[in-house]
Design an enzyme around this catalytic site. Structure first.
Site, PDB file in Angstrom:
ATOM      1  N   TRP A   4      10.069   3.678   0.056  1.00 30.87           N
ATOM      2  CA  TRP A   4       8.973   2.868   0.366  1.00 30.87           C
ATOM      3  C   TRP A   4       9.716   1.516   0.515  1.00 30.87           C
ATOM      4  O   TRP A   4       9.331   0.570   1.913  1.00 30.87           O
ATOM      5  CB  TRP A   4       7.756   2.689  -0.310  1.00 30.87           C
ATOM      6  N   ASP A   9       4.134  -4.667  -3.264  1.00 29.81           N
ATOM      7  CA  ASP A   9       3.848  -3.377  -3.071  1.00 29.81           C
ATOM      8  C   ASP A   9       3.449  -2.413  -4.275  1.00 29.81           C
ATOM      9  O   ASP A   9       4.106  -2.177  -5.275  1.00 29.81           O
ATOM     10  CB  ASP A   9       4.645  -2.473  -2.380  1.00 29.81           C
ATOM     11  N   LYS A  11      -3.632   6.361  -4.299  1.00 30.34           N
ATOM     12  CA  LYS A  11      -2.990   6.806  -5.551  1.00 30.34           C
ATOM     13  C   LYS A  11      -3.858   6.581  -6.770  1.00 30.34           C
ATOM     14  O   LYS A  11      -3.687   7.529  -7.613  1.00 30.34           O
ATOM     15  CB  LYS A  11      -1.679   5.943  -5.502  1.00 30.34           C
TER      16      LYS A  11
HETATM   17  C1  LIG Z   1       2.322   6.137  -0.893  1.00 31.87           C
HETATM   18  C2  LIG Z   1       2.819   4.634  -0.693  1.00 31.87           C
HETATM   19  C3  LIG Z   1       3.026   4.012   0.310  1.00 31.87           C
HETATM   20  C4  LIG Z   1       2.591   4.352   1.684  1.00 31.87           C
HETATM   21  O1  LIG Z   1       1.294   4.229   1.785  1.00 31.87           O
HETATM   22  P1  LIG Z   1       0.361   4.713   2.960  1.00 31.87           P
HETATM   23  O2  LIG Z   1      -1.006   4.186   2.732  1.00 31.87           O
HETATM   24  O3  LIG Z   1       0.549   6.003   3.398  1.00 31.87           O
HETATM   25  O4  LIG Z   1       0.917   3.888   4.135  1.00 31.87           O
HETATM   26  C5  LIG Z   1       3.829   2.706   0.326  1.00 31.87           C
HETATM   27  N1  LIG Z   1       4.394   2.328  -0.909  1.00 31.87           N
HETATM   28  C6  LIG Z   1       4.182   2.874  -1.885  1.00 31.87           C
HETATM   29  C7  LIG Z   1       4.684   2.508  -3.383  1.00 31.87           C
HETATM   30  C8  LIG Z   1       3.432   4.167  -2.094  1.00 31.87           C
HETATM   31  O5  LIG Z   1       3.390   4.927  -3.463  1.00 31.87           O
END
Ligand SMILES: *Cc1c(COP(=O)(O)O)cnc(C)c1O
Length: 356
Positions: free
Chosen positions: A99, A166, A190
């Site tokens: 990511w 993030d 998540k």
């Molecule tokens: C799942 C995830 C993403 C991607 O998220 P999307 O909403 O599918 O774009 C980005 N960063 C992390 C840490 C993730 O777990």
């Protein structure tokens, strides 16, 4: 049979969230209409949005001067929106996984990107330490929890430049000192809501400093000014997010949640370390509380498929490791009951007594 849901995302949500969402799909707030078919400008939906924002702020103890936004596009759109809005010339990133790499790639379209450190040399199984953050960077970006590799930065670091994080896969898993961050964002799928909504916590005074033209929908200020209602928001996921926030509040808030998360993770990591069939893949001090990665010990490698079948037959779902790590990954998000971890641990012990 009862399922034990270890999926990494979309992933387990509280029963409270799912039941209330199901009810609102039939009859939303006594309107006689489904939440799927009512205007986002209706007073009932506006109340949902307002309450979701205010509970979000309350639970995370977000200080004055920050906005909470609910937008579309996933965390992946934020990878571009962040540099678009706040990068003048240069930004700094920590490369801790897939990511982070995607975020770095997007930032490069906007100027110079200084990758201060990377753990790619060991397939991202640790968090780099002892690096320097350049003080001339417009911001520094981290991924607090690496969903794929199972590493996590669990403290709110001191940072000489605006800090951007993030937190897709660990938001609401532990208390966060929001005042240390300029932006916190993530996909909600998540630990909060079904897929479709992205949360962004943004410090208002970080904005308005770049010269470039920003398309309306990609400009944070648009969504701040219109309180996430510039265009049609993802109504159903926002409604579900509100249910999860209420559930969090009814269950002791984030501090209580962190305690439970530590208990669950300890239980599983202790078994991984004790059981001679299995081995953890991550440096111990950097282990994630949310995504627990492990593989078969070298001499038992050929038993991997068999353990997977064994666990599946006992109702466990989603424990296959990501293809870039292999083995197993048990995601232990807030909504996962401790009992599910106990079932997994019992299966590991039973398998050991059969094969060990
Ligand atoms: C799942 C995830 C993403 C991607 O998220 P999307 O909403 O599918 O774009 C980005 N960063 C992390 C840490 C993730 O777990």
């Amino acid at each position: 049979m009862k399922k034990h849901n270890f999926y990494a995302g979309p992933s387990i949500l509280p029963e409270y969230t799912i039941e209330n969402t199901a009810k609102a799909i039939k009859d939303f707030a006594g309107t006689g209409l489904s939440i799927l078919e009512i205007s986002h400008r209706s007073k009932q939906f506006v109340a949902v949005m307002d309450e979701a924002v205010s509970l979000f702020k309350e639970l995370l103890k977000i200080p004055e001067g920050y906005s909470v936004l609910f937008v579309g596009g996933g965390a992946s759109t934020q990878f571009a929106m962040i540099p678009f809005n706040i990068m003048k010339k240069k930004s700094a990133y920590l490369n801790t996984g897939a990511w982070a790499k995607k975020a770095i790639k997007e930032a490069k379209a906007f100027g110079e990107v200084d990758v201060v450190a990377s753990s790619e040399d060991k397939n991202f199984n640790y968090i780099p330490k002892g690096y320097t953050i350049p003080t001339d960077a417009d911001y520094y970006h981290i991924t607090t929890n690496n969903t794929i590799y199972g590493t996590e930065i669990r403290e709110d670091i001191d940072c000489p430049v605006p800090l951007v994080a993030d937190m897709s896969s660990d938001i609401f898993s532990r208390p966060v000192d929001v005042s240390k961050y300029a932006i916190i964002y993530g996909g909600a799928q998540k630990n909060l809501a079904p897929a479709g909504v992205t949360f962004v916590i943004v410090k208002n005074d970080i904005l308005g400093k770049v010269d470039r033209a920003i398309p309306t929908m990609l400009n944070y200020q648009t969504h701040i000014d219109k309180e996430s209602m510039f265009n049609t928001p993802p109504c159903l996921p926002v409604f579900s997010a509100l249910q999860t926030l209420k559930w969090l509040k009814n269950n002791g808030g984030i501090t209580a949640m962190e305690q439970k998360n530590i208990e669950k993770a300890d239980l599983l990591y202790n078994e991984i370390d004790r059981n001679k069939l299995f081995v953890g893949t991550v440096a111990k001090e950097d282990r994630s509380l949310m995504n627990i990665c492990f593989v078969m010990n070298e001499e038992y490698k050929e038993l991997e498929g068999e353990f997977f079948e064994f666990a599946t037959a006992k109702g466990m779902v989603g424990i296959k490791g990501h293809r870039s790590v292999g083995g197993f990954r048990a995601s232990t998000y807030n909504a996962l009951p401790k009992a599910s971890v106990e079932v997994l641990v019992a299966a590991m012990q039973e398998f050991e007594s059969m094969k060990g």
